[in-house]
Write a protein that holds these residues in place. Structure first.
Motif, mmCIF file in Angstrom:
data_model
loop_
_atom_site.group_PDB
_atom_site.id
_atom_site.type_symbol
_atom_site.label_atom_id
_atom_site.label_comp_id
_atom_site.label_asym_id
_atom_site.label_seq_id
_atom_site.Cartn_x
_atom_site.Cartn_y
_atom_site.Cartn_z
ATOM 1 N N SER A 1 2.936 -2.129 14.844
ATOM 2 C CA SER A 1 1.807 -1.875 15.234
ATOM 3 C C SER A 1 1.273 -0.511 14.002
ATOM 4 N N LYS A 2 1.862 0.454 13.089
ATOM 5 C CA LYS A 2 1.744 0.723 12.490
ATOM 6 C C LYS A 2 1.927 0.435 11.167
ATOM 7 N N GLN A 3 2.646 -0.281 10.529
ATOM 8 C CA GLN A 3 2.468 -0.982 9.139
ATOM 9 C C GLN A 3 1.192 -1.935 9.583
ATOM 10 N N LEU A 4 0.946 -2.527 10.369
ATOM 11 C CA LEU A 4 -0.368 -3.120 10.325
ATOM 12 C C LEU A 4 -1.586 -1.992 10.261
ATOM 13 N N ASN A 5 -1.479 -1.273 10.637
ATOM 14 C CA ASN A 5 -2.768 -1.051 10.678
ATOM 15 C C ASN A 5 -2.832 0.358 9.097
ATOM 16 N N ALA A 6 -1.281 0.729 8.887
ATOM 17 C CA ALA A 6 -1.686 0.696 6.709
ATOM 18 C C ALA A 6 -2.008 -0.462 6.287
ATOM 19 N N LEU A 7 -1.314 -1.324 6.753
ATOM 20 C CA LEU A 7 -1.997 -2.539 5.872
ATOM 21 C C LEU A 7 -4.452 -2.722 5.753
ATOM 22 N N LYS A 8 -4.153 -2.490 7.525
ATOM 23 C CA LYS A 8 -6.038 -2.050 7.381
ATOM 24 C C LYS A 8 -6.127 -1.923 6.978
ATOM 25 N N ALA A 9 -5.542 0.216 7.213
ATOM 26 C CA ALA A 9 -6.881 0.306 6.158
ATOM 27 C C ALA A 9 -6.601 0.363 5.054
ATOM 28 N N ARG A 10 -5.617 -0.372 4.179
ATOM 29 C CA ARG A 10 -5.444 -0.032 2.584
ATOM 30 C C ARG A 10 -6.238 -1.911 2.727
ATOM 31 N N CYS A 11 -6.615 -2.811 3.324
ATOM 32 C CA CYS A 11 -7.549 -3.428 2.702
ATOM 33 C C CYS A 11 -9.110 -2.758 2.964
ATOM 34 N N GLU A 12 -8.929 -2.059 3.879
ATOM 35 C CA GLU A 12 -10.098 -1.966 4.234
ATOM 36 C C GLU A 12 -10.781 -1.073 3.179
ATOM 37 N N PHE A 13 -10.473 -0.484 2.314
ATOM 38 C CA PHE A 13 -10.586 0.669 1.264
ATOM 39 C C PHE A 13 -10.716 0.155 0.283
ATOM 40 N N ARG A 14 -9.534 -1.377 0.029
ATOM 41 C CA ARG A 14 -9.881 -2.399 -0.820
ATOM 42 C C ARG A 14 -11.204 -2.968 -1.250
ATOM 43 N N GLN A 15 -12.337 -3.061 0.066
ATOM 44 C CA GLN A 15 -12.988 -4.205 0.212
ATOM 45 C C GLN A 15 -14.237 -2.800 0.039
ATOM 46 N N GLU A 16 -13.909 -1.980 -0.006
ATOM 47 C CA GLU A 16 -15.525 -0.528 0.086
ATOM 48 C C GLU A 16 -15.176 -0.551 -1.580
ATOM 49 N N ALA A 17 -14.098 -0.189 -2.136
ATOM 50 C CA ALA A 17 -13.556 -0.315 -3.274
ATOM 51 C C ALA A 17 -14.350 -1.558 -4.181
ATOM 52 N N ILE A 18 -13.938 -2.357 -3.544
ATOM 53 C CA ILE A 18 -15.089 -3.831 -4.823
ATOM 54 C C ILE A 18 -16.523 -3.778 -3.999
ATOM 55 N N ASP A 19 -16.476 -3.565 -2.806
ATOM 56 C CA ASP A 19 -18.206 -2.774 -2.858
ATOM 57 C C ASP A 19 -18.873 -1.816 -3.503
ATOM 58 N N CYS A 20 -18.296 -0.264 -3.794
ATOM 59 C CA CYS A 20 -18.446 -0.198 -5.411
ATOM 60 C C CYS A 20 -18.485 -0.412 -6.188
ATOM 61 N N LEU A 21 -17.894 -1.371 -6.964
ATOM 62 C CA LEU A 21 -17.581 -2.051 -8.065
ATOM 63 C C LEU A 21 -19.148 -3.208 -8.150
ATOM 64 N N ASP B 1 13.703 -1.853 22.928
ATOM 65 C CA ASP B 1 14.551 -1.491 20.985
ATOM 66 C C ASP B 1 12.854 -2.467 21.266
ATOM 67 N N LEU B 2 11.934 -3.628 22.083
ATOM 68 C CA LEU B 2 11.218 -3.933 22.073
ATOM 69 C C LEU B 2 9.610 -3.195 21.575
ATOM 70 N N SER B 3 9.615 -2.449 22.759
ATOM 71 C CA SER B 3 8.892 -1.243 22.205
ATOM 72 C C SER B 3 8.500 -0.366 21.074
ATOM 73 N N ARG B 4 9.412 -0.355 20.499
ATOM 74 C CA ARG B 4 9.748 0.594 19.567
ATOM 75 C C ARG B 4 9.665 -0.440 18.042
ATOM 76 N N GLU B 5 10.186 -1.749 18.126
ATOM 77 C CA GLU B 5 9.725 -2.263 17.421
ATOM 78 C C GLU B 5 8.317 -2.979 17.208
ATOM 79 N N ARG B 6 8.220 -2.764 17.829
ATOM 80 C CA ARG B 6 6.348 -3.282 18.708
ATOM 81 C C ARG B 6 5.334 -1.897 18.239
ATOM 82 N N SER B 7 5.871 -0.926 17.977
ATOM 83 C CA SER B 7 4.928 0.395 17.615
ATOM 84 C C SER B 7 5.356 0.463 16.682
ATOM 85 N N ASN B 8 5.989 -0.083 15.776
ATOM 86 C CA ASN B 8 6.598 -0.263 14.318
ATOM 87 C C ASN B 8 5.967 -1.125 13.841
#
Length: 124
Positions: free
Chosen positions: A25-45, A16-23
């Protein structure tokens, strides 16, 4: 017997802990991707601002000299308010969409061409 049931329980808890850790991790990766994208968008601005700021200063300098030009710009803004509002909404939509690593470049191109330069979307 008692020990084996405790071991089973511990193994299930670890799974159960492993599944929760995996979930998480997926959420953090999605958040990281969104933050990186926003940073690149701001750089473009900022890049866009650097490119056009000299032109804007020249226009503003001309406007200060001629009061009629301010009225023309005000009229233009009133006429195009809907378009400008749509562009801002579209930019918010693009920034709020989930971001995957493989489509980040495509989204940045869409953001710069459609929002910054107000080019119409190509029909595909």
């Amino acid at each position: 017997m008692h020990n084996s049931s405790r071991i089973k329980y511990a193994i299930e808890a670890l799974k159960d802990l492993s599944r929760e850790r995996s979930n998480l991790s997926k959420q953090l990766n999605a958040l990281k991707a969104r933050c990186e994208f926003r940073q690149e968008a701001i750089d473009c601005l900022y890049d866009y601002y650097d490119v056009v700021s000299g032109d804007y200063y020249a226009v503003v300098d001309g406007m200060v000299k001629y009061s009629e030009s301010i009225e023309v710009v005000r009229d233009y803004m009133a006429e195009h308010y809907g378009l400008l509002d749509d562009q801002i909404k579209r930019m918010r939509e693009i920034l709020n969409e989930p971001v995957k690593t493989h489509d980040k470049i495509e989204k940045l191109e869409k953001l710069t061409s459609f929002v910054f330069y107000m080019r119409p979307q190509e029909k595909g």
